[in-house]
Write a protein that holds these residues in place. Structure first.
Motif, mmCIF file in Angstrom:
data_model
loop_
_atom_site.group_PDB
_atom_site.id
_atom_site.type_symbol
_atom_site.label_atom_id
_atom_site.label_comp_id
_atom_site.label_asym_id
_atom_site.label_seq_id
_atom_site.Cartn_x
_atom_site.Cartn_y
_atom_site.Cartn_z
ATOM 1 N N PRO A 138 0.820 -1.223 0.000
ATOM 2 C CA PRO A 138 0.000 0.000 0.000
ATOM 3 C C PRO A 138 0.852 1.272 0.000
ATOM 4 C CG PRO A 138 -0.811 -1.571 1.616
ATOM 5 C CD PRO A 138 0.500 -2.104 1.138
ATOM 6 N N SER A 139 2.073 1.162 0.473
ATOM 7 C CA SER A 139 2.960 2.333 0.580
ATOM 8 C C SER A 139 3.580 2.742 -0.746
ATOM 9 C CB SER A 139 4.078 2.038 1.586
ATOM 10 O OG SER A 139 4.816 0.894 1.174
ATOM 11 N N PHE A 140 3.440 1.917 -1.802
ATOM 12 C CA PHE A 140 4.121 2.211 -3.058
ATOM 13 C C PHE A 140 3.707 3.557 -3.651
ATOM 14 C CE2 PHE A 140 5.384 -2.334 -4.608
ATOM 15 C CZ PHE A 140 6.365 -2.374 -3.623
ATOM 16 N N GLY A 141 2.418 3.894 -3.570
ATOM 17 C CA GLY A 141 1.945 5.144 -4.154
ATOM 18 C C GLY A 141 2.659 6.351 -3.569
ATOM 19 N N ASP A 142 2.708 6.420 -2.252
ATOM 20 C CA ASP A 142 3.382 7.546 -1.590
ATOM 21 C C ASP A 142 4.884 7.521 -1.841
ATOM 22 O OD1 ASP A 142 0.987 8.474 -0.607
ATOM 23 O OD2 ASP A 142 1.237 7.591 1.380
ATOM 24 N N LEU A 143 5.470 6.321 -1.814
ATOM 25 C CA LEU A 143 6.908 6.221 -2.010
ATOM 26 C C LEU A 143 7.307 6.673 -3.412
ATOM 27 C CD1 LEU A 143 9.714 5.278 -1.022
ATOM 28 C CD2 LEU A 143 9.150 3.006 -1.921
ATOM 29 N N GLY A 182 35.999 -15.553 -13.341
ATOM 30 C CA GLY A 182 36.499 -14.327 -13.947
ATOM 31 C C GLY A 182 35.538 -13.169 -13.911
ATOM 32 N N ALA A 183 34.413 -13.317 -13.207
ATOM 33 C CA ALA A 183 33.421 -12.244 -13.143
ATOM 34 C C ALA A 183 33.809 -11.225 -12.075
ATOM 35 C CB ALA A 183 32.039 -12.809 -12.845
ATOM 36 N N ALA A 184 33.349 -10.000 -12.267
ATOM 37 C CA ALA A 184 33.643 -8.919 -11.335
ATOM 38 C C ALA A 184 33.016 -9.203 -9.967
ATOM 39 C CB ALA A 184 33.110 -7.604 -11.886
ATOM 40 N N PRO A 185 33.536 -8.604 -8.917
ATOM 41 C CA PRO A 185 32.923 -8.747 -7.587
ATOM 42 C C PRO A 185 31.461 -8.314 -7.614
ATOM 43 C CG PRO A 185 35.054 -7.669 -7.405
ATOM 44 C CD PRO A 185 34.732 -7.745 -8.876
ATOM 45 N N ALA A 186 30.636 -9.018 -6.846
ATOM 46 C CA ALA A 186 29.191 -8.760 -6.880
ATOM 47 C C ALA A 186 28.639 -8.565 -5.474
ATOM 48 C CB ALA A 186 28.458 -9.908 -7.567
ATOM 49 N N LEU A 187 27.687 -7.636 -5.381
ATOM 50 C CA LEU A 187 26.910 -7.440 -4.167
ATOM 51 C C LEU A 187 25.447 -7.672 -4.516
ATOM 52 C CD1 LEU A 187 26.482 -6.516 -1.226
ATOM 53 C CD2 LEU A 187 26.402 -4.160 -2.079
ATOM 54 N N PHE A 188 24.825 -8.658 -3.880
ATOM 55 C CA PHE A 188 23.419 -8.974 -4.085
ATOM 56 C C PHE A 188 22.637 -8.497 -2.866
ATOM 57 C CE2 PHE A 188 25.829 -12.062 -6.540
ATOM 58 C CZ PHE A 188 25.163 -12.083 -7.757
ATOM 59 N N VAL A 189 21.668 -7.605 -3.075
ATOM 60 C CA VAL A 189 20.862 -7.095 -1.965
ATOM 61 C C VAL A 189 19.381 -7.218 -2.296
ATOM 62 C CG1 VAL A 189 22.662 -5.490 -1.207
ATOM 63 C CG2 VAL A 189 20.915 -4.693 -2.795
ATOM 64 N N TRP A 190 18.549 -7.275 -1.252
ATOM 65 C CA TRP A 190 17.107 -7.345 -1.412
ATOM 66 C C TRP A 190 16.467 -6.831 -0.127
ATOM 67 C CZ3 TRP A 190 20.359 -11.226 -0.225
ATOM 68 C CH2 TRP A 190 20.103 -11.979 0.918
ATOM 69 N N GLY A 191 15.204 -6.469 -0.199
ATOM 70 C CA GLY A 191 14.477 -6.022 0.983
ATOM 71 C C GLY A 191 13.947 -7.209 1.763
ATOM 72 N N ALA A 201 20.418 -8.742 3.165
ATOM 73 C CA ALA A 201 19.020 -8.315 3.230
ATOM 74 C C ALA A 201 18.953 -6.951 3.904
ATOM 75 C CB ALA A 201 18.197 -9.321 4.018
ATOM 76 N N VAL A 202 18.085 -6.092 3.386
ATOM 77 C CA VAL A 202 17.922 -4.749 3.935
ATOM 78 C C VAL A 202 16.725 -4.760 4.875
ATOM 79 C CG1 VAL A 202 17.601 -2.315 3.407
ATOM 80 C CG2 VAL A 202 18.879 -3.790 1.824
ATOM 81 N N ALA A 203 16.955 -4.455 6.126
ATOM 82 C CA ALA A 203 15.907 -4.533 7.135
ATOM 83 C C ALA A 203 14.759 -3.583 6.835
ATOM 84 C CB ALA A 203 16.490 -4.214 8.513
ATOM 85 N N GLN A 204 13.536 -4.104 6.937
ATOM 86 C CA GLN A 204 12.293 -3.326 6.805
ATOM 87 C C GLN A 204 12.162 -2.657 5.440
ATOM 88 O OE1 GLN A 204 12.648 -0.772 10.315
ATOM 89 N NE2 GLN A 204 11.334 -2.173 11.462
ATOM 90 N N ALA A 205 12.778 -3.224 4.421
ATOM 91 C CA ALA A 205 12.699 -2.650 3.075
ATOM 92 C C ALA A 205 11.861 -3.548 2.175
ATOM 93 C CB ALA A 205 14.091 -2.481 2.484
ATOM 94 N N ASP A 206 11.109 -2.916 1.267
ATOM 95 C CA ASP A 206 10.343 -3.647 0.265
ATOM 96 C C ASP A 206 11.010 -3.483 -1.089
ATOM 97 O OD1 ASP A 206 9.410 -1.176 -0.932
ATOM 98 O OD2 ASP A 206 7.894 -1.050 0.643
ATOM 99 N N HIS A 207 10.275 -3.845 -2.144
ATOM 100 C CA HIS A 207 10.882 -3.916 -3.473
ATOM 101 C C HIS A 207 11.311 -2.545 -4.000
ATOM 102 C CE1 HIS A 207 11.826 -6.116 -7.094
ATOM 103 N NE2 HIS A 207 11.105 -5.297 -7.839
ATOM 104 N N PHE A 208 10.712 -1.472 -3.505
ATOM 105 C CA PHE A 208 11.133 -0.147 -3.960
ATOM 106 C C PHE A 208 11.835 0.662 -2.879
ATOM 107 C CE2 PHE A 208 8.208 -1.069 -7.438
ATOM 108 C CZ PHE A 208 8.971 -0.633 -8.507
ATOM 109 N N SER A 209 11.435 0.527 -1.631
ATOM 110 C CA SER A 209 12.130 1.285 -0.586
ATOM 111 C C SER A 209 13.579 0.826 -0.432
ATOM 112 C CB SER A 209 11.391 1.177 0.751
ATOM 113 O OG SER A 209 11.390 -0.145 1.240
#
Length: 276
Positions: free
Chosen positions: A17-22, A207-216, A245-253
């Motif tokens: 529901p927060s997507f609209g405001d975000l 041989g791939a570059a260093p990677a950082l994988f993050v998600w909410g 993992a990012v604490a208290q984060a959703d797909h856009f925040s």
């Protein structure tokens, strides 16, 4: 709708529901960012109307260029919705290129990957022509994370690779086969063969570059395990990878975390610019 279905995991269960405001706040920040000087808008990298990118240099001495690919499940959204990222990365000392690409169903996902590869070559040439530093960090969100990873693997296999310092993959989709059973496929037009062929999960190489994988951490499980799996596969091939993992984060925040000046992404950018 049952929570175990792919439709819930990738579509309905991701909505908040927060997507609209975000997203409205993002738009206000986009307008503020665009009021700043030094933008080069809609720099063409190919013949398609969407094969364009926005470029904004760092006002400080640049460390390199962050190349950003937007979200939208390969079928929606636009670089203009994410211009607020540029000043944040500029402040970290990086030039910024935000890339548009053709969308499904006008093209197929394999065509989008080819367009993204053209964009990367254009960024390298554009920065070289202007005497900007060469290191490149690929960054993408959701479908854009898929594109960033695809390009990283392409460069790992290239005879004369570009100087990819690292890749930041945010809430990505790295196995497209589950999308066959979702409403998204009405536009993606994937079948079992093409879904597997377009899934970088099956093509991780050394041989791939260093990677950082993050998600909410409030995203559906479909966005948790794949990032962890990709970090593991990255490491199994002898590459450097980290996942978080990012604490208290959703797909856009989650994007607000990415731009934090004291966050993990900022730390990685500094490290990749000045590796020990």
């Amino acid at each position: 709708m049952p929570h175990h279905t792919a439709e819930f995991q990738y579509v309905t269960g991701q909505m908040r529901p927060s997507f609209g405001d975000l997203l409205a706040r993002f738009e206000a920040r986009n307008a503020q960012a665009l009021s700043l000087p030094h933008w080069e808008l809609d720099v063409a990298y190919g013949p398609h109307a969407r094969e364009v990118m926005d470029v904004r240099p760092s006002e400080a001495k640049a460390l390199g260029t962050v190349v950003y690919f937007h979200a939208g499940y390969w079928q929606s959204r636009d670089k203009s919705q994410f211009r607020f990222l540029a000043p944040a990365f500029n402040a970290m000392g990086w030039d910024m290129a935000l890339v548009n690409y053709p969308l499904c169903p006008d093209v197929r996902i394999a065509d989008i990957v080819a367009s993204a590869a053209q964009a990367l070559q254009k960024v390298a040439a554009h920065q070289s022509e202007r005497g900007r530093p060469r290191p490149i960090v690929l960054c993408g969100h959701s479908a854009g994370a898929h594109l960033a990873i695809e390009l990283t693997l392409q460069q790992a296999a290239a005879a004369a690779p570009l100087p990819i310092a690292g890749v930041v993959a945010i809430s990505g989709v790295y196995d497209l086969q589950p999308l066959l059973d979702t409403s998204l496929n009405a536009r993606l037009k994937l079948d079992a063969e093409s879904a597997k062929a377009c899934s970088p999960k099956h093509r991780v190489r050394s041989g791939a570059a260093p990677a950082l994988f993050v998600w909410g951490d409030t995203e559906t499980p479909a966005f948790h395990a794949p990032s962890q799996d990709m970090a593991r596969l990255w490491q199994l091939q002898g590459n450097v990878a980290q996942c978080s993992a990012v604490a208290q984060a959703d797909h856009f925040s989650v994007l607000e975390y990415v731009t934090a000046p004291d966050g993990l992404v900022a730390q990685k950018l500094q490290h990749w610019a000045h590796p020990a």
